[in-house]
Design an enzyme around this catalytic site. Sequence first.
Site, mmCIF file in Angstrom:
data_model
loop_
_atom_site.group_PDB
_atom_site.id
_atom_site.type_symbol
_atom_site.label_atom_id
_atom_site.label_comp_id
_atom_site.label_asym_id
_atom_site.label_seq_id
_atom_site.Cartn_x
_atom_site.Cartn_y
_atom_site.Cartn_z
ATOM 1 C CE LYS A 1 72.667 37.086 38.569
ATOM 2 N NZ LYS A 1 72.879 38.464 38.310
ATOM 3 C CB SER B 1 69.759 40.436 38.687
ATOM 4 O OG SER B 1 71.245 40.420 38.395
ATOM 5 C CB SER C 1 73.135 42.781 40.101
ATOM 6 O OG SER C 1 72.188 43.408 39.450
#
Length: 410
Positions: free
Chosen positions: A62, A131, A155
């Site tokens: 990420k 996210s 998330s």
Amino acid sequence: MISLLDLRARIESGTLSPDAAIRGARAAITKRDGSLGAILRTAPEGPVPAEGPLAGIAVGIKDIIDTADMATEHGSPIHAGWRPRADAAVVARLRALGAVPLAKTATTAFAGLDPCGTANPHDPARTPGGSSSGSAAAIAAGLLPLALGTQTGGSVIRPAAFCGIAAIKPSFRLIPTVGVKTFSWALDTVGLFARGVPDLARALALIVERREIETEAPSAPRIALCRQDFAGEADAEALAALARAGRAAERAGARVFDLALPDPFARAWAAHPTVQDFEARQALAWEYATHRAALPPVLGAQLDRAQALTAAQYDSARRDAHRARRQLKDMFADFDAILTVSAVGRAPDRATTGDARFNRLWTLMGVPCVTVPVPGDGLPLGVQVIARFGDDGRALALAGMIEAALRMRD
């Protein structure tokens, strides 16, 4: 989707080389990511480690997690082109295990709520969740066998549910957050995405150097089915998936009963945004002070409101969280795990990343949560298995038991 365990079995048998496995991941990204938008950039070509328990495993990282060989931009033009000098601790650990951190995956700006450009692999008009948008989508699309995300509200669990894959938000701080962009230091948790629960168990056990995490489910486990009524009503389809998962657990030998959480948990649930936003105001103070106009609309407004929060409100919210944590610890004497929905329902459209209201209590509690996809028609649905703090192995074992039982017919 690609199984980490299947890849490793082929590598160990000599039918696939680590180099070929990584080349396969690069080819999949080139071929399939164009319309998906899960991958932001890939690592430079170079030697592929031939040794290590994760050799040949390509990992998505990420884009709020530092990588020394790829830019880390936090999903924002404010940090465009920024190159860390060092890997985050979890990335360094993956390299030590022989894995290849191959790609930076798309994230919402600063892991906030403003959607990024990633599509859901099951329907491009739908969100993959946020996210950790790119990490979840990359696994679901079969680009990678393992990906890292983070959870401050929901998330990891929510995007995995929307994309129909497995994921774990481990116990708080089990995976170090050194080298991860902070949103809330009391909540941020690094998590893992993979095709199935056994893949997660193997990866987590290796990453945190605790092989006991890869364990078997206890016989006749006690599972408390919880609807979190204080968080509002889940969609009928999500509740039907929860009931189906409960029946699957019973077929696997579990004793399933309903659990209504008492008032301290409702107060803790309500306290989560105060803890999160008070800390986000400080963690993103430089970006807010110097680049307010460049912040996306939802995050900008969230930080605007956070300026009015007081230390007294924050301290009160933390006390509410602490009371609930102590009570939850005692409650786990009566059951092995909690089973609840992973999200309000199926993935909504791409104007939003979805709602974390069925995740945020458990993030605040710091306990391990594993999401399991529930097979069926239409867009994916998921349920989450929650265990006592530090009992990540049990959470994974029971989630694996339910995952296997769900493959059987009701």
